[in-house]
Scaffold this motif. Structure first.
Motif, mmCIF file in Angstrom:
data_model
loop_
_atom_site.group_PDB
_atom_site.id
_atom_site.type_symbol
_atom_site.label_atom_id
_atom_site.label_comp_id
_atom_site.label_asym_id
_atom_site.label_seq_id
_atom_site.Cartn_x
_atom_site.Cartn_y
_atom_site.Cartn_z
ATOM 1 N N GLN A 176 0.751 -1.171 0.045
ATOM 2 C CA GLN A 176 0.025 0.033 0.014
ATOM 3 C C GLN A 176 0.868 1.225 0.128
ATOM 4 O OE1 GLN A 176 -2.724 -0.499 3.137
ATOM 5 N NE2 GLN A 176 -4.063 -1.663 2.046
ATOM 6 N N VAL A 177 1.755 1.263 -1.085
ATOM 7 C CA VAL A 177 2.621 2.474 -1.075
ATOM 8 C C VAL A 177 2.232 3.378 -2.340
ATOM 9 C CG1 VAL A 177 5.048 3.006 -1.446
ATOM 10 C CG2 VAL A 177 4.638 1.016 -0.013
ATOM 11 N N SER A 178 1.931 4.481 -1.846
ATOM 12 C CA SER A 178 1.793 5.345 -3.098
ATOM 13 C C SER A 178 3.159 6.038 -3.409
ATOM 14 C CB SER A 178 0.763 6.432 -2.830
ATOM 15 O OG SER A 178 1.161 7.127 -1.712
ATOM 16 N N TYR A 179 3.262 6.774 -4.386
ATOM 17 C CA TYR A 179 4.364 7.349 -5.149
ATOM 18 C C TYR A 179 4.699 8.579 -4.326
ATOM 19 C CZ TYR A 179 4.648 4.253 -9.092
ATOM 20 O OH TYR A 179 4.620 3.304 -9.946
ATOM 21 N N PRO A 180 5.652 8.849 -3.398
ATOM 22 C CA PRO A 180 5.986 9.991 -2.510
ATOM 23 C C PRO A 180 6.608 10.909 -3.472
ATOM 24 C CG PRO A 180 7.667 8.349 -2.352
ATOM 25 C CD PRO A 180 6.840 7.774 -3.257
ATOM 26 N N ARG A 181 7.018 10.628 -4.569
ATOM 27 C CA ARG A 181 7.489 11.710 -5.516
ATOM 28 C C ARG A 181 6.689 11.873 -6.953
ATOM 29 N NH1 ARG A 181 11.764 10.037 -7.492
ATOM 30 N NH2 ARG A 181 11.567 7.894 -6.596
ATOM 31 N N VAL A 182 5.537 11.659 -7.091
ATOM 32 C CA VAL A 182 4.615 11.479 -8.004
ATOM 33 C C VAL A 182 5.058 12.607 -8.814
ATOM 34 C CG1 VAL A 182 2.692 12.695 -6.978
ATOM 35 C CG2 VAL A 182 2.198 10.933 -8.946
ATOM 36 N N ASP A 183 5.056 13.957 -8.517
ATOM 37 C CA ASP A 183 5.492 15.173 -9.437
ATOM 38 C C ASP A 183 6.618 14.927 -10.175
ATOM 39 O OD1 ASP A 183 6.960 15.291 -6.950
ATOM 40 O OD2 ASP A 183 7.214 17.154 -6.998
ATOM 41 N N ALA A 184 7.692 13.864 -9.804
ATOM 42 C CA ALA A 184 8.894 13.721 -10.386
ATOM 43 C C ALA A 184 8.914 12.584 -11.163
ATOM 44 C CB ALA A 184 10.099 13.810 -9.608
ATOM 45 N N LEU A 185 7.928 11.766 -11.128
ATOM 46 C CA LEU A 185 7.933 10.298 -11.973
ATOM 47 C C LEU A 185 7.994 10.634 -13.308
ATOM 48 C CD1 LEU A 185 7.303 7.392 -11.222
ATOM 49 C CD2 LEU A 185 4.960 7.553 -11.684
#
Length: 226
Positions: A176-185
């Protein structure tokens, strides 16, 4: 145990393979939770089939590492530890680095074809970032990296990577991990694409290594230590 839905018999496909494919996707999506036992006889009853193809499907998934078979206990969905995560991403780094070397020697036509596939996936990823749909982002993230490896047209590398992709999705979704750096993905993946297009072997290796290590940092930061 959750009942698999939508399992269809497809002409020309072995029942065991069909069951294995369906179970793999359900495990990856978290329908079957880490540590949960999968009962062969119950599953056969739910699928209205004999235990033979179910047993074969479970054996295939155990060989892939998607399931764990414990002697005298049964078959279970693995609980991935920090060490497991580190191993998975270390092998991914090795496979993608090898793929980079192969890709850059396949000729410009194949490089262009691979880059177009990666570019199409990036367009989809950008749309999902806007929607904050991180489960779709996980799928597209893995699709990008799979396309990168498939560009080598090396069947053995591709086969190895398929298992790594499944395990990576389990790391992200089951924990259940979301992307903590979604803006940089998207930008990180765009960088990989740019380096491939430029034929920058050294830069591509460095970017792959950095990308994998950041992923490990993100995943292990939210994973309970044993």
């Amino acid at each position: 145990m959750a009942t698999p839905e939508g399992l269809l018999v497809l002409e020309g496909r072995p029942t065991a393979q069909l069951i294995a494919d369906h179970l793999r996707e359900q495990i990856i999506q978290g329908v079957f939770r880490p540590g949960q036992q999968i009962n062969e006889s119950v599953l056969a009853g739910q699928l209205h089939t004999s235990r033979g193809p179910v047993r074969e499907a479970l054996q295939r998934l155990a060989q892939e590492g998607i399931l764990v078979s414990l002697r005298n206990r049964g078959v279970f969905v693995p609980e991935l530890s920090i060490d497991d995560i580190k191993e998975i991403y270390a092998v991914r780094e090795a496979v993608e680095s090898a793929s980079a070397d192969i890709l850059l020697h396949t000729g410009q036509k194949q490089i262009d074809r691979t880059c177009q596939s990666l570019r199409d996936t990036l367009t989809e990823m950008a749309a999902q970032v806007e929607l904050s749909d991180w489960q779709s982002l996980t799928r597209l993230d893995m699709k990008f990296h799979t396309s990168f490896v498939e560009g080598t047209r090396n069947s053995r590398l591709i086969r190895i990577y398929d298992t790594l992709v499944a395990e990576s999705r389990m790391c992200i979704l089951n924990l259940q991990v979301s992307y903590p750096r979604v803006d940089a993905l998207v930008q990180e993946h765009q960088n990989l694409l740019d380096l491939l297009e430029a034929g920058d072997n050294e830069g591509l290796h460095q970017a792959i290594s950095q990308h994998m290590r950041k992923a490990v940092d993100d995943l292990t930061a939210t994973t309970p230590r044993e």
